[in-house]
Design a protein around this motif. Sequence first.
Motif, PDB file in Angstrom:
ATOM      1  N   LYS A  97       0.914  -1.410  -0.075  1.00 33.09           N
ATOM      2  CA  LYS A  97       0.125   0.030   0.116  1.00 33.09           C
ATOM      3  C   LYS A  97       0.881   1.727   0.018  1.00 33.09           C
ATOM      4  N   VAL A  98       1.950   0.985   0.270  1.00 32.72           N
ATOM      5  CA  VAL A  98       3.183   2.192   0.719  1.00 32.72           C
ATOM      6  C   VAL A  98       4.272   1.732  -0.188  1.00 32.72           C
ATOM      7  N   SER A  99       3.992   3.327  -0.757  1.00 30.95           N
ATOM      8  CA  SER A  99       6.337   3.262  -1.622  1.00 30.95           C
ATOM      9  C   SER A  99       6.531   4.864  -1.254  1.00 30.95           C
ATOM     10  N   LEU A 100       7.805   4.296  -0.662  1.00 33.49           N
ATOM     11  CA  LEU A 100       8.499   5.868   0.036  1.00 33.49           C
ATOM     12  C   LEU A 100       9.571   5.637  -1.317  1.00 33.49           C
ATOM     13  N   CYS A 101       9.873   7.042  -1.506  1.00 31.00           N
ATOM     14  CA  CYS A 101      10.940   7.520  -2.789  1.00 31.00           C
ATOM     15  C   CYS A 101      11.670   8.942  -1.877  1.00 31.00           C
TER      16      CYS A 101
END
Length: 165
Positions: A97-101
């Motif tokens: 559900k969450v992607s970090l960049c």
Amino acid sequence: IVIEDTPTPESLIHTIAAKILDLKVLELSIQSELENRLKIHDLHLTLASLENAIKSLSNLKLVIILYETEKILTDNPTSISAILRLWNIQRNQPNAKVSLCFIGSPKLQEISQSLIWSPLRAALCESIIDFPLFDHQEMAYLRNRLQSLTGVKKSSAIINRRQNN
């Protein structure tokens, strides 16, 4: 969701929650719960409600972009646990559900090896975008090349301001 300042864990979670609320993609009950949690300023309750809100997003993925990551994490090392908790929301599922960049300088790779960052190392390895640190001469070459290719000239005031930062 873009995070550009150097947030404390509380401001990081509150900013993300407020930006999700602004998107108006949550069911009414979940939205009101998250709004109420923001009003009481309790990090753990707000984070729990934020997790529920993110899990409720069907067919949507939350992308959190952290500018100057090395500054965020060195100025506020307690933010590591909050970021890690968000990153782990449904991490084991095929569609996380969450992607970090993580946007940072090459220094980010170097300091990410420190012991305090070890819990977040897997997330860092997944998505780091480096912006090189150029010296004055290198920047002048790149600026002149860009101006030559695009035909767009930058004013002296803008160039001087960027070089001084």
